[in-house]
Design a protein around this motif. Structure first.
Motif, short mmCIF file in Angstrom:
data_model
loop_
_atom_site.label_atom_id
_atom_site.label_comp_id
_atom_site.label_asym_id
_atom_site.label_seq_id
_atom_site.Cartn_x
_atom_site.Cartn_y
_atom_site.Cartn_z
N GLU A 96 0.81 -1.22 0.00
CA GLU A 96 0.00 0.00 0.00
C GLU A 96 0.84 1.27 0.00
OE1 GLU A 96 -3.29 0.53 -0.43
OE2 GLU A 96 -3.19 -1.60 -0.99
N THR A 99 1.62 2.37 -4.20
CA THR A 99 0.55 2.36 -5.20
C THR A 99 0.99 3.18 -6.41
OG1 THR A 99 -0.49 4.33 -4.29
CG2 THR A 99 -1.19 2.19 -3.39
N THR A 100 0.30 3.01 -7.53
CA THR A 100 0.65 3.74 -8.75
C THR A 100 0.62 5.25 -8.53
OG1 THR A 100 -0.26 1.96 -10.09
CG2 THR A 100 0.04 4.08 -11.18
N ASP A 101 -0.42 5.73 -7.82
CA ASP A 101 -0.54 7.18 -7.58
C ASP A 101 0.65 7.70 -6.77
OD1 ASP A 101 -2.88 7.27 -8.95
OD2 ASP A 101 -4.17 7.13 -7.18
N LYS A 102 1.06 6.96 -5.75
CA LYS A 102 2.17 7.40 -4.91
C LYS A 102 3.49 7.38 -5.67
CE LYS A 102 0.07 6.06 -0.52
NZ LYS A 102 0.14 5.17 0.66
N MET A 104 3.87 7.75 -8.94
CA MET A 104 3.85 8.83 -9.92
C MET A 104 4.15 10.18 -9.28
SD MET A 104 3.43 7.37 -12.79
CE MET A 104 3.11 8.77 -13.85
N ALA A 105 3.85 10.31 -7.99
CA ALA A 105 4.08 11.58 -7.30
C ALA A 105 5.50 11.70 -6.74
CB ALA A 105 3.06 11.74 -6.16
#
Length: 285
Positions: A96, A99-102, A104-105
């Motif tokens: 967790e 994740t992809t969002d994390k 990418m940031a």
């Protein structure tokens, strides 16, 4: 434009024959790589196949199937059935956090020059290995023989015979013939050296795992395991310590053929070998 790898699990008596057809089908649909791996059917895993007594393939059954599919497309031979999708320690899932969002940031400090320098070193090593192999294969050019044998190699990587027999947790397997040395798989084993002492029970499992091999190449080996390997019909070879695997294996194989030709030794067909049950794991998944 995406490279696709197809995984298939070989189940003796269920799909072992059909996987040849599957191999042709996935190639016709554009798959780049086919990974045929053995069924993990140990009862303690609690799977349906394990609880119904379905066995997994032997080492030679798996190799024979992979060999029969090789002409159709690229075969993956180095699969360890590892938890490649896991993050963190066993029992401490950290997926967790990534994740992809994390991801990418995240700010990534990409060292392009450092990467280029490393790639240059890797390429230099690759060229050296290829040239060494090519020179040794040339010495087999005028030798006519249908003999093919397997050899196990203890290695830490870099294409070198650089692992002590007692420290090896797995062996790379090569098929030797007058065509050269061909990598055909891995065999995981129990660690023989435990706290500075050899574990005889572990040695038995090692021998069963490489029982189809005529030789095992190591950087170093003790007297006790060397003696037991010889009794089992497996020649321990430590004369090529820290040298290139393929060049060394071909040199040894050439000498083997010469001994067979002269009558010094008789070529024998080795038995089958066991594939260790369970996925590859370490402290970190």
């Amino acid at each position: 434009g995406i490279l696709c790898k197809v995984n298939s699990v070989m189940i003796p008596g269920v799909n072992d024959q059909h996987l040849v057809e599957v191999n042709r089908a996935v190639k016709s649909r554009g798959a780049f790589l086919h990974n045929i791996m053995p069924l993990i059917s140990a009862p303690e895993h609690g799977t349906v196949f394990g609880l119904t007594g379905q066995r997994g393939p032997t080492a030679q059954e798996l190799k024979a199937l992979q060999d029969s599919c090789e002409g159709e497309m690229n075969m993956m031979r180095h699969c360890r059935q590892c938890r490649a999708d896991a993050v963190g320690l066993l029992g401490e899932d950290r997926s967790e956090e990534f994740t992809t969002d994390k991801i990418m940031a995240m700010e990534v400090n990409y060292d392009l020059e450092g990467r280029k320098a490393y790639q240059a070193v890797v390429e230099q090593e690759r060229v050296a290995k290829v040239e060494a192999k090519k020179e040794e294969v040339a010495t087999l050019k005028n030798i006519a023989s249908d003999i093919k044998i397997l050899a196990a190699v203890a290695t830490k990587g870099s294409g070198l015979i650089n692992e002590h027999f007692g420290h090896a947790k797995e062996f790379q397997i090569y098929e030797l013939s007058t065509s050269g040395a061909k990598f055909v798989g891995h065999r995981r084993v129990d660690l023989y050296c435990q706290g500075g002492f050899g574990d005889e029970d572990s040695l038995e499992t090692v021998i069963r795992a490489i029982n189809d091999c005529h030789a095992v190449f190591v950087a170093k080996i003790g007297g006790c395991p060397k003696s037991d390997l010889i009794k089992a019909g497996i020649e321990p070879v430590d004369e090529f310590a820290h040298e290139f695997i393929e060049k060394s294996a071909i040199a040894w194989f050439k000498a083997y053929l010469e001994k067979v030709e002269s009558g010094e030794i008789a070529h024998t067909i080795r038995g089958d070998a066991e594939i260790r049950q369970g996925a590859f794991s370490s402290e970190h998944a």
